[in-house]
Design a protein around this motif. Structure first.
Motif, mmCIF file in Angstrom:
data_model
loop_
_atom_site.group_PDB
_atom_site.id
_atom_site.type_symbol
_atom_site.label_atom_id
_atom_site.label_comp_id
_atom_site.label_asym_id
_atom_site.label_seq_id
_atom_site.Cartn_x
_atom_site.Cartn_y
_atom_site.Cartn_z
ATOM 1 N N VAL A 1 0.820 -1.034 -0.010
ATOM 2 C CA VAL A 1 -0.013 -0.104 0.054
ATOM 3 C C VAL A 1 0.883 1.385 0.098
ATOM 4 O O VAL A 1 0.699 2.233 -0.869
ATOM 5 C CB VAL A 1 -0.959 -0.090 1.279
ATOM 6 N N MET A 2 2.011 1.510 0.716
ATOM 7 C CA MET A 2 2.767 2.505 1.092
ATOM 8 C C MET A 2 3.437 2.746 -0.289
ATOM 9 O O MET A 2 3.450 3.831 -0.714
ATOM 10 C CB MET A 2 3.529 2.289 2.267
ATOM 11 N N LEU A 3 4.141 1.627 -0.907
ATOM 12 C CA LEU A 3 4.848 1.866 -2.000
ATOM 13 C C LEU A 3 3.937 2.236 -3.228
ATOM 14 O O LEU A 3 4.307 3.000 -4.187
ATOM 15 C CB LEU A 3 5.508 0.534 -2.234
ATOM 16 N N PHE A 4 2.937 1.426 -3.415
ATOM 17 C CA PHE A 4 2.054 1.798 -4.691
ATOM 18 C C PHE A 4 1.212 3.341 -4.551
ATOM 19 O O PHE A 4 1.359 4.119 -5.426
ATOM 20 C CB PHE A 4 1.091 0.861 -4.636
ATOM 21 N N ASN B 1 2.369 6.309 -7.108
ATOM 22 C CA ASN B 1 1.025 6.811 -7.991
ATOM 23 C C ASN B 1 0.468 8.202 -7.516
ATOM 24 O O ASN B 1 -0.636 8.575 -7.796
ATOM 25 C CB ASN B 1 -0.079 5.832 -7.839
ATOM 26 N N ASN B 2 1.095 8.685 -6.252
ATOM 27 C CA ASN B 2 0.634 9.981 -5.627
ATOM 28 C C ASN B 2 -0.886 10.103 -5.378
ATOM 29 O O ASN B 2 -1.492 10.893 -5.359
ATOM 30 C CB ASN B 2 0.958 11.042 -6.649
ATOM 31 N N ILE B 3 -1.388 8.807 -4.733
ATOM 32 C CA ILE B 3 -2.458 8.810 -4.063
ATOM 33 C C ILE B 3 -2.506 8.465 -2.517
ATOM 34 O O ILE B 3 -1.293 8.354 -1.951
ATOM 35 C CB ILE B 3 -3.536 7.507 -4.502
ATOM 36 N N SER B 4 -3.645 8.812 -1.842
ATOM 37 C CA SER B 4 -3.528 8.680 -0.215
ATOM 38 C C SER B 4 -3.360 7.476 0.023
ATOM 39 O O SER B 4 -3.973 6.258 -0.246
ATOM 40 C CB SER B 4 -5.045 9.291 0.070
ATOM 41 N N ILE B 5 -2.417 7.133 1.096
ATOM 42 C CA ILE B 5 -1.913 5.873 1.623
ATOM 43 C C ILE B 5 -3.122 5.487 2.571
ATOM 44 O O ILE B 5 -3.489 4.191 2.350
ATOM 45 C CB ILE B 5 -0.582 6.158 2.359
ATOM 46 N N LEU B 6 -3.749 6.377 3.112
ATOM 47 C CA LEU B 6 -4.823 5.998 4.279
ATOM 48 C C LEU B 6 -6.088 5.371 3.498
ATOM 49 O O LEU B 6 -6.789 4.425 3.581
ATOM 50 C CB LEU B 6 -5.156 7.085 4.919
ATOM 51 N N SER B 7 -6.465 5.941 2.425
ATOM 52 C CA SER B 7 -7.676 5.825 1.585
ATOM 53 C C SER B 7 -7.476 4.577 0.813
ATOM 54 O O SER B 7 -8.401 3.725 0.839
ATOM 55 C CB SER B 7 -7.935 6.878 0.492
ATOM 56 N N LEU B 8 -6.063 4.230 0.179
ATOM 57 C CA LEU B 8 -6.034 2.933 -0.403
ATOM 58 C C LEU B 8 -5.751 1.842 1.060
ATOM 59 O O LEU B 8 -6.284 0.837 0.662
ATOM 60 C CB LEU B 8 -4.452 3.022 -1.067
#
Length: 284
Positions: A118-121, A125-132
């Motif tokens: 989750v953290m690496l992806f 991709n510049n998206i929210s770690i928490l939402s992912l």
């Protein structure tokens, strides 16, 4: 057989065999968990009402993420089992680390592998770690449920000895003559059905609008469910009971409770996610 004890319904651990190719129930549980989780996650991402606007992750991005999280779960789960549960054996037999078809996966290790994915992806991709993390853990109970059913089919990780008068006490073929708790089914219910229901209700009440709330709730509730299940589960023979009658599964779950509660508190202090003016590109 003790009075009222149920004989274990012996299953063939191999679900499908075509010539030399054998597909085991254990593998199907992983495949089914990933596929069904992917389908459910896409349904959640398509429902903008649950997010308070366009979701922070596009469907193509999540499709790409599936490979990352699959690798994280498998590598982390196996590494966790090697390090937490049977390090001495694998030091002497290092080649067997890669023999995944024999079983031996750790949820706690798999979860850490999932966190890394989750953290690496998210960073790439510049998206929210928490939402992912929220969408990933929202579907996690599906795989946990199927995995525990596979444990039951394989007659592994069975429970502690039970009172023979317990109506559902079961004699496992490799668990000795005494009736035992079918703890795999207890864990399937707690870690799968109960956890999925709690998270699904929270999602319908708007939890995805607070990034990290589902993630923290999954971590904390799973840890509590795991500790409850461990009270009926026979410890791994190479470890046995640890300090004060605790098991390795219990000890590894304690920091999860703490981490989960911290994430929940931080999520509640955070403002509700406002709708984005620019929807994520590529959402289908």
């Amino acid at each position: 057989m003790p009075f009222l004890a149920i004989a274990f319904p012996v299953f063939d651990p191999i679900a499908i065999q075509i010539g030399p190719i054998a597909i085991r129930w254990y593998a199907l549980a992983y495949i089914g968990g990933i596929v069904l989780g992917w389908i459910y996650a896409r349904a959640l991402l398509k429902n903008e009402r649950l997010w308070g606007g366009p979701p922070p992750i596009s469907l193509p991005q999540f499709d790409d993420f599936i490979l990352w999280v699959t690798v994280g779960i498998i590598v982390g789960g196996r590494t966790g089992y090697v390090l937490f549960y049977n390090l001495g054996f694998f030091i002497q037999h290092p080649a067997e680390i890669f023999e995944l078809w024999k079983g031996g996966m750790s949820f706690h290790g798999g979860f850490l592998g999932c966190v890394a994915a989750v953290m690496l992806f998210a960073r790439k991709n510049n998206i929210s770690i928490l939402s992912l993390g929220d969408i990933t853990t929202a579907v996690g109970p599906i795989g946990l449920f199927l995995g525990r059913l596979a444990n039951f089919i394989n007659s592994e990780l069975w429970g502690r000895t039970a009172d023979p008068s317990l109506p559902w006490a079961m004699v496992f073929p490799n668990g000795g003559p005494l009736p035992r708790h079918p703890s795999q089914l207890y864990e399937a219910a707690l870690e799968g059905i109960v956890l999925f229901t709690v998270l699904a209700v929270m999602i319908r009440l708007g939890a995805l609008k607070r990034p990290g709330l589902i993630l923290g709730s999954f971590i904390a509730v799973y840890a509590l469910a795991r500790i409850a299940g461990e009270m009926f589960r026979e410890p791994d023979p190479q470890l046995g009971f640890l300090w004060g009658g605790l098991t390795m599964g219990m000890l590894l779950s304690v920091p999860m409770i703490i981490a989960g509660l911290i994430l929940i508190v931080l999520a509640w202090r955070r403002k509700v996610r406002a709708p984005e003016s620019n929807p994520v590109q590529g959402t289908q």
